[in-house]
Every structure is written in C-alpha cells, then in structure tokens.
Design a protein around this motif. Structure first.
Motif, PDB file in Angstrom:
ATOM      1  N   SER A  85       7.019 -20.389  46.652  1.00  0.00           N
ATOM      2  CA  SER A  85       5.665 -20.405  47.184  1.00  0.00           C
ATOM      3  C   SER A  85       4.751 -21.280  46.319  1.00  0.00           C
ATOM      4  O   SER A  85       3.900 -22.026  46.825  1.00  0.00           O
ATOM      5  CB  SER A  85       5.188 -18.951  47.317  1.00  0.00           C
ATOM      6  OG  SER A  85       3.854 -18.799  47.006  1.00  0.00           O
ATOM      7  N   TYR A  86       4.955 -21.254  45.007  1.00  0.00           N
ATOM      8  CA  TYR A  86       4.216 -22.154  44.114  1.00  0.00           C
ATOM      9  C   TYR A  86       4.481 -23.613  44.505  1.00  0.00           C
ATOM     10  O   TYR A  86       3.569 -24.432  44.591  1.00  0.00           O
ATOM     11  CB  TYR A  86       4.636 -21.909  42.655  1.00  0.00           C
ATOM     12  CG  TYR A  86       3.975 -22.862  41.690  1.00  0.00           C
ATOM     13  CD1 TYR A  86       2.755 -22.536  41.091  1.00  0.00           C
ATOM     14  CD2 TYR A  86       4.546 -24.099  41.392  1.00  0.00           C
ATOM     15  CE1 TYR A  86       2.128 -23.432  40.231  1.00  0.00           C
ATOM     16  CE2 TYR A  86       3.929 -24.993  40.539  1.00  0.00           C
ATOM     17  CZ  TYR A  86       2.722 -24.655  39.953  1.00  0.00           C
ATOM     18  OH  TYR A  86       2.101 -25.536  39.113  1.00  0.00           O
ATOM     19  N   ASN A  87       5.752 -23.913  44.761  1.00  0.00           N
ATOM     20  CA  ASN A  87       6.110 -25.285  45.110  1.00  0.00           C
ATOM     21  C   ASN A  87       5.556 -25.717  46.466  1.00  0.00           C
ATOM     22  O   ASN A  87       5.287 -26.895  46.691  1.00  0.00           O
ATOM     23  CB  ASN A  87       7.632 -25.459  45.085  1.00  0.00           C
ATOM     24  CG  ASN A  87       8.141 -25.789  43.694  1.00  0.00           C
ATOM     25  OD1 ASN A  87       8.116 -26.940  43.273  1.00  0.00           O
ATOM     26  ND2 ASN A  87       8.565 -24.761  42.953  1.00  0.00           N
ATOM     27  N   CYS A  88       5.401 -24.747  47.373  1.00  0.00           N
ATOM     28  CA  CYS A  88       4.895 -25.081  48.707  1.00  0.00           C
ATOM     29  C   CYS A  88       3.371 -25.109  48.757  1.00  0.00           C
ATOM     30  O   CYS A  88       2.804 -25.647  49.708  1.00  0.00           O
ATOM     31  CB  CYS A  88       5.422 -24.078  49.733  1.00  0.00           C
ATOM     32  SG  CYS A  88       7.196 -24.250  50.022  1.00  0.00           S
ATOM     33  N   LEU A  89       2.700 -24.483  47.782  1.00  0.00           N
ATOM     34  CA  LEU A  89       1.245 -24.331  47.876  1.00  0.00           C
ATOM     35  C   LEU A  89       0.514 -24.731  46.594  1.00  0.00           C
ATOM     36  O   LEU A  89      -0.175 -25.743  46.546  1.00  0.00           O
ATOM     37  CB  LEU A  89       0.900 -22.874  48.233  1.00  0.00           C
ATOM     38  CG  LEU A  89       1.501 -22.356  49.545  1.00  0.00           C
ATOM     39  CD1 LEU A  89       1.335 -20.850  49.643  1.00  0.00           C
ATOM     40  CD2 LEU A  89       0.858 -23.049  50.733  1.00  0.00           C
ATOM     41  N   ALA A 155       3.656 -14.876  55.948  1.00  0.00           N
ATOM     42  CA  ALA A 155       4.516 -13.747  55.599  1.00  0.00           C
ATOM     43  C   ALA A 155       5.746 -14.215  54.815  1.00  0.00           C
ATOM     44  O   ALA A 155       6.128 -13.616  53.805  1.00  0.00           O
ATOM     45  CB  ALA A 155       4.933 -12.999  56.866  1.00  0.00           C
ATOM     46  N   MET A 156       6.338 -15.297  55.267  1.00  0.00           N
ATOM     47  CA  MET A 156       7.542 -15.803  54.590  1.00  0.00           C
ATOM     48  C   MET A 156       7.213 -16.242  53.164  1.00  0.00           C
ATOM     49  O   MET A 156       7.913 -15.902  52.205  1.00  0.00           O
ATOM     50  CB  MET A 156       8.136 -16.973  55.385  1.00  0.00           C
ATOM     51  CG  MET A 156       8.725 -16.538  56.727  1.00  0.00           C
ATOM     52  SD  MET A 156       8.968 -17.918  57.872  1.00  0.00           S
ATOM     53  CE  MET A 156      10.448 -18.670  57.201  1.00  0.00           C
ATOM     54  N   VAL A 323       8.647 -24.451  57.677  1.00  0.00           N
ATOM     55  CA  VAL A 323       8.039 -23.785  56.529  1.00  0.00           C
ATOM     56  C   VAL A 323       8.393 -24.499  55.219  1.00  0.00           C
ATOM     57  O   VAL A 323       7.543 -25.163  54.629  1.00  0.00           O
ATOM     58  CB  VAL A 323       8.417 -22.286  56.492  1.00  0.00           C
ATOM     59  CG1 VAL A 323       7.788 -21.608  55.279  1.00  0.00           C
ATOM     60  CG2 VAL A 323       7.930 -21.595  57.779  1.00  0.00           C
ATOM     61  N   TYR A 324       9.621 -24.398  54.757  1.00  0.00           N
ATOM     62  CA  TYR A 324       9.892 -24.775  53.370  1.00  0.00           C
ATOM     63  C   TYR A 324       9.904 -26.280  53.091  1.00  0.00           C
ATOM     64  O   TYR A 324       9.286 -26.724  52.119  1.00  0.00           O
ATOM     65  CB  TYR A 324      11.171 -24.090  52.887  1.00  0.00           C
ATOM     66  CG  TYR A 324      10.984 -22.583  52.818  1.00  0.00           C
ATOM     67  CD1 TYR A 324      10.008 -22.034  51.985  1.00  0.00           C
ATOM     68  CD2 TYR A 324      11.722 -21.722  53.620  1.00  0.00           C
ATOM     69  CE1 TYR A 324       9.791 -20.662  51.934  1.00  0.00           C
ATOM     70  CE2 TYR A 324      11.517 -20.342  53.567  1.00  0.00           C
ATOM     71  CZ  TYR A 324      10.550 -19.813  52.724  1.00  0.00           C
ATOM     72  OH  TYR A 324      10.335 -18.467  52.676  1.00  0.00           O
ATOM     73  N   THR A 332       1.364 -32.716  56.321  1.00  0.00           N
ATOM     74  CA  THR A 332       0.475 -32.169  57.350  1.00  0.00           C
ATOM     75  C   THR A 332       1.306 -32.022  58.607  1.00  0.00           C
ATOM     76  O   THR A 332       1.961 -32.980  59.031  1.00  0.00           O
ATOM     77  CB  THR A 332      -0.698 -33.132  57.615  1.00  0.00           C
ATOM     78  OG1 THR A 332      -1.512 -33.170  56.445  1.00  0.00           O
ATOM     79  CG2 THR A 332      -1.527 -32.676  58.810  1.00  0.00           C
ATOM     80  N   GLN A 333       1.290 -30.829  59.190  1.00  0.00           N
ATOM     81  CA  GLN A 333       2.133 -30.637  60.362  1.00  0.00           C
ATOM     82  C   GLN A 333       1.423 -29.911  61.489  1.00  0.00           C
ATOM     83  O   GLN A 333       0.410 -29.246  61.294  1.00  0.00           O
ATOM     84  CB  GLN A 333       3.412 -29.885  60.007  1.00  0.00           C
ATOM     85  CG  GLN A 333       3.199 -28.411  59.678  1.00  0.00           C
ATOM     86  CD  GLN A 333       4.520 -27.691  59.433  1.00  0.00           C
ATOM     87  OE1 GLN A 333       5.479 -27.855  60.173  1.00  0.00           O
ATOM     88  NE2 GLN A 333       4.561 -26.897  58.370  1.00  0.00           N
TER      89      GLN A 333
END
Ligand code: 7RM
Length: 652
Positions: A85-89, A155-156, A323-324, A332-333
C-alpha cells in the motif's frame, strides 16, 4: 510429420502471414525499444528481476536472497521488507504527486468521482484503522464482495497496509460461492455493499451476503458500502455502514513493513472440477512482477497516459492491472462500474472520448461483441487519444485482432495480446509494443525474465509446431500454493512434466519462434487421429466476414472418433449459410478441420469472466444433461442451444 507425431502433438493448421513492426512514431517515445531488456534477462534472469525490484519498488529492508527455489516452492527477495500500500500510495504523495488523479471513476448511471493519490491515501489509512478496530490483525483473511466501486480498491489496499490477506469474490457470484470461499479462507470480516448498478438496475448484494454468512461461522463483522440505495437488513453489532465507520476513523495509519513473502491475497479459481482453489499470492515478488509488466507491456508514461482496463476487480486482471500494477506505477486510470451496452452500445467509446483514454485493455470476448455491434458505434466518438490496445483472457482470433487494431486503434495502435493466468500473477507472454513485430493472433514471446517452452506428450521440447505450454523457471509473481492444499498444488501444476509448471494450455511455435496459444488442452479435438485445437478452427470461422464469434467442440462420432461441431454468432446484417462456412474452414485450414455441423446462435455460453464454456457445448452436442453450470454467466443460452440440438435433423 510421422503418424506417431500426429497422435501426440497438436496439429499446426492456421498460417498467418501479416506482420506489424512497431512504427517509428511509437518507437520514438517507447520505454523499451530494441532487445536490451531481453538480452539482460537472458544473461541473468534473477539479476534482471532483482534490478526491476530495486528500480521499481521502494523497500524498507533489502533482501538477502533473490530467489529460493525448491521445486515447486519459490520465495522471492527473501529477507526483504516492503509495504504494498505504501508503494501504491504514500510514495507517490511523498514525491509530490498527491494531486494527481489516481482514479476517474464512472458509475453506470453516469455519476462520477475523481480521486487523487492523496485522497486515496487518506481513505486507505482510515479504512485500515477501521479494519483494525474490527479486530483484523496481520495474517487474518478479509473477504471482499463488492461492485466495481472505488471502495473495492480501498478495501484491498487497506488489507495490504496492515498485512491481512484479502479474498475478493466477484460480485456476480452467488451466496453459495461466497460462503464456500469465506469458509475455505476462514475470513473474519466481510466487506460488501447494499447493491450495485448493472444494466440500468440495482442488483442486490447484501441479501446474498446475508445468506452466505448464515453458514460462515468465522465472520465476525460485515462492513456495508452504500451504493445501490436498496433497503437492507443490518444486524446490530455485526453489520456496520462503511460511511459511519469512516466518519470517525483516524486518517493516520502508517504502513507497516511486511516480509516479502507475506500473504497478500487469495483468489479462488473454479478449475474444471471440484472445489475452488485458493490461489496464494505474496508481497514482494508479486508487486515487482505486476509493476514491471504494467510499465513495459503497456509502455506506461504515468505523466501523460490515461489507462483503462475493463476487467472486474473480482478477477486476477482486476487485481494486477487495475489495483496493484497501475497504482504502484502512479498511473491515472479509468474505472467503470457497469456493462458496455448501457445505456447504449457505444458506452465504452464515450468513456474513452470523455477521459481521453490512451491505453485500453480488454478481453477478446468483448472485442468480438463490439464487432457484432458494428463499426458505427466506435465511429460516433473521437478516440484519437488511444495509442495502445491490449487483449487478455482467451486466444484472440487474427480477424478480431485486425478489427481491434483497425477500427478501435485507427490502424495505428499496437495490439498487445497478453497471455497469463490467475496462477502466474502477472503477464508472462506478450509483445513489448516498441520492440516486438506483431503478428495478429500471436502473443509473440515470453517477456524478458520469463522462460516458456512448448513440449510434446513425453515432455520433449518442441521447436516448431504444437504441444503443451510449460514454464521452466520460477518467476516473481508465481502462485505460492493452493490455500490449505499443498498436495493439490503439486498435483495440479507440477506433476504432468517433471520440474516444469504446466499451465493447462496448448500452444504452437511458428517458424520464427512466435508463440500461438491454442486454448485449453482439455478442449483439443481428435478427428481421425488428428489433434486439432479449437482455437484454430474458431479463428478460421471468425476470418469469414459473416462471423463475429465461434466456438467449436469435438463430439463423439462413431466413424472419426470425434467430429467438429461449431456454434457461430453472426455479425449484424449477415445470413446463416452453413455450407459456405464449412467450405471456408476447409479452404483456410484444411478439409480435416471442416465442421460436421454448424449451429447458429445469438449468444455463446460464457463464464462470468467471458471465457467460452466449451465443456457445456460438448454436453449439448453429445445430448448429455448439463453438468455444473454455476460458473455460467447466462444459463438461458445453453437451454436454447439444447432445444435446437434436440430439434436438429440427425446426421448420417
Ligand atoms: C488473465 C486470465 C487463464 C486462462 C489461460 C488461458 C486463457 C488468458 C490468454 C489466454 C490465449 C491469451 N487469467 N488466456 N489470456 N489464452 N491468449 N492472451 O485470464 O486465470 O482467468 O485464465 O485464460 O487458457 O490458461 S485466468
């Protein structure tokens, strides 16, 4: 070819000569031009993956071993620590990109939400705290049963943030399917919604969830997102509204570094028989694999691209490429909630135009449906922003590929046909659009870092012609096992060919080493000793201008062992002509592949993720009662076909 070879290998019938090298214009800005990634990976594949892992991912602690491989168990980046989650956000926000749009969400009724990386991070930190407050701790499993709304991604990512594994169940699945999956995973919390939108109406989810949890003793809490607005029953103490919990949750929940091999998620696949398998994916290797493939296969330029994958988060494509992968890359999606034909058949193209989509990733089943709907629909919209098209889920017939490139991609966009599975975690065989000369219908080559081989029945390598597709080396995104069933893991994937992963798919290699996927080997037909793939006959049918979609199966036949039975859906404006189509197949790929019978049908039976269910068509063709139909998207389709089969004149 000797008679013996014909017994053991899959015939190679279809010849496709069209070639499309990357254009100079595409190559100019492409991330991967030429062969350097391939060369690097070929020289040292583990070193190559390690380089991707350190370039593309932020680690809290370095790994000591790149890959530990004890067939059939792999560990990647052992000793390393990171948070998905750190890597995604967080890292995008920290880099100053907090105001960048992460998600342009479009609801089916036309309502929209624009969510930046900062906003998504706040939402995820809050929901992580909500999960903690409900007693979820690292190592727990959390079930997710939601429509295509941003809360699914929230949630994921929140599970990933605190080290709980999610198990997403597609919102179209029944309460029984949900209960089975919850029980197998022994999930503590279920996240669902009142309902969602589909075809202009609200479909209820909470009642199905209620029915499921009547038989799932491990569920302690249910979180309900309000989306459909339908009335629901809330059980005090057990059921909680998402918005109420979020209203008081703290937005401070620092990401906890996780072990590289920490379980990230379970995703259940139904397989052909028996109970669904909980496919296990872990943290460091999986994130590396999906980030790397999302970047290079889609040639992602996060500063300018608007990416759109039309899958549902309930499938692996949604996990890895909604997601990942995209979030890890800071893309941007667009995420769309509904069906492609609401309110009309041009809905997807209107979304492409509205958001200026540049990269579009969808499934062959959708492409063939668009072909059936006709060229006028995309023509209503300015889709000149599109620069790259992707395909996933089934073999794409050469004519569908050409239509996609010409009609959606203006004859300019490269089409990347990406082969992979729930089990592989990420894309395995695909072109790199700036480097690979494309052939319509071929997934081309294993991507840099992946080793695949086609083998014959005895496990000997085939260099030209058809056989079984195997993977010869472990890869970072590979499944780590089947939840609670190590024997089934060994048996299903690693027992057919010694030391190799066998994917269940047939493939052939052409004289230039291109790979052509031939469908599931269980579907291969045996006509008088010729082993013929369903894909090649279907592609021959689809190459006729009248045909939008075709499914063929081998049905028992007293003289030839099996006979080819075809089910065909016509394009708008064409008449059924069985003789013409049979002759067309004979001309395209040979008389041996000529269907004995062709049924014309407005729809084919498909799974809920859009794959043609040939097993059911075989049941229909052989006059059997239908077996398990629970994975069928629309049961009325086969009932109709059964009726017609019973009425059809019997063949000599
Ligand atoms: C991503 C996904 C996996 C099965 C796989 C194949 C088929 C998927 C392609 C394809 C030919 C492709 N995961 N498949 N992509 N066949 N060309 N590009 O679909 O687990 O749901 O399905 O799908 O048979 O084994 S999945």
């Amino acid at each position: 070819m000797s008679a013996d070879d014909q017994q053991t290998n899959i015939d190679d019938l279809l010849l496709e000569n069209r070639k499309f090298p990357p254009s100079a214009a595409f190559k100019k800005n492409s991330l991967a031009v030429g062969t350097h990634l391939y060369d690097q990976a070929a020289a040292d594949d583990e070193g190559f993956w390690a380089q991707q892992a350190s370039e593309l991912i932020d680690w809290d602690q370095d790994w000591h071993t790149i890959c530990e491989w004890n067939v059939p168990y792999a560990k990647w980046f052992v000793g390393g620590k990171l948070n998905v989650s750190y890597n995604c956000l967080d890292r995008h926000v920290l880099a100053g990109n907090g105001d960048k749009v992460a998600i342009h969400w479009e609801g089916e009724p036309g309502d929209t939400r624009t969510i930046t990386y900062s906003e998504l991070l706040v939402e995820v930190e809050k929901f992580s705290n909500v999960l903690k407050s409900l007693g979820v701790v690292k190592g727990d499993r959390v079930n997710i049963y939601l429509p295509m709304i941003p809360e699914a991604a929230v949630a994921m990512l929140s599970c990933a943030r605190i080290g709980a594994a999610h198990s997403v169940v597609f919102g179209g699945f029944s309460s029984q399917a949900l209960a089975d999956r919850i029980n197998d995973a022994e999930a503590k919390v279920l996240i669902t919604a009142d309902g969602g939108y589909r075809r202009g109406e609200v479909f209820e989810l909470k009642p199905a969830a209620d029915e499921a949890i009547a038989s799932t003793p491990t569920i302690e809490h249910v979180v309900v997102v309000k989306r459909g607005g339908n009335k629901v029953n809330m059980v005090a103490g057990r059921d909680h509204w998402y918005h109420e919990l979020m209203a008081t949750a703290s937005d401070n929940c620092p990401a906890e570094p996780m072990d590289s091999e920490q379980l990230l998620f379970l995703l259940y696949t139904s397989g052909t028989t028996g109970k669904p398998k909980g496919i296990m994916h872990t943290t460091g290797g999986y994130l590396t694999h999906v980030t790397y493939t999302h970047k290079y296969v889609f040639d992602l330029h996060p500063e300018s691209d608007v990416y759109w994958c039309t899958a549902d988060v309930g499938w692996i494509t949604g996990h890895s490429y909604i997601v990942y992968g995209p979030l890890s890359n800071g893309a941007t999606q667009v995420i769309y909630e509904g069906v492609p034909n609401y309110p009309a058949n041009d809905r997807l193209w209107s979304i492409v135009e509205k958001y200026g989509v540049t990269i579009f990733y969808t499934a062959p089943t959708a492409i063939r449906t668009f072909m059936k709907w006709g060229d006028d629909e995309p023509a209503k919209h300015d889709m000149s922003t599109l620069r790259l098209l992707g395909s996933v889920g089934e073999p794409i017939n050469p004519e569908a590929w050409m239509w996609y490139r010409d009609t959606i991609g203006r004859g300019e966009c490269p089409v990347v046909d990406t082969w992979w599975q729930t089990e592989t975690g990420g894309i395995m065989i695909s072109p790199l659009p700036g480097a690979t000369t494309l052939k319509p219908g071929s997934a081309t080559f294993p991507i840099p870092g992946i080793s695949a081989e086609v083998v014959d029945d005895a496990g000997h390598r085939v260099d030209h012609g058809g056989g079984y597709l195997t993977l010869t080396r472990p890869w970072p995104g590979m499944l780590r096992g089947i939840w609670n069933d190590p024997e089934r893991y060994q048996e299903t994937y690693w027992s057919r060919f010694e030391g190799r992963y066998f994917a269940g798919d047939g493939a052939k290699l052409d004289s230039e080493g291109y790979l052509w996927l031939l469908g599931r080997v269980d579907d291969v037909m045996n006509i008088s000793g010729h082993r013929i793939s369903t894909t090649e006959v279907e592609s021959a049918l689809v190459s006729h201008p009248a045909v939008a979609e075709a499914a063929v199966v081998g049905a028992n036949d007293p003289t030839t062992g099996q006979a080819i039975i075809a089910y065909v859906t016509l394009r708008g404006g064409y008449e059924a002509d069985e003789t013409e189509l049979r002759n067309h197949v004979a001309k395209e790929i040979g008389a041996i592949a000529k269907p004995k019978m062709i049924y014309f049908t407005p729809e084919l039976p498909k799974t809920r993720s859009g794959k043609i269910m040939r097993r059911l068509l075989r049941d229909v063709a052989e006059g059997r009662n239908l077996g398990d139909t629970t994975t069928l998207a629309d049961a009325s389709v086969v009932n109709e076909l059964q009726k017609r089969a019973a009425e059809a004149p019997s063949e000599d």
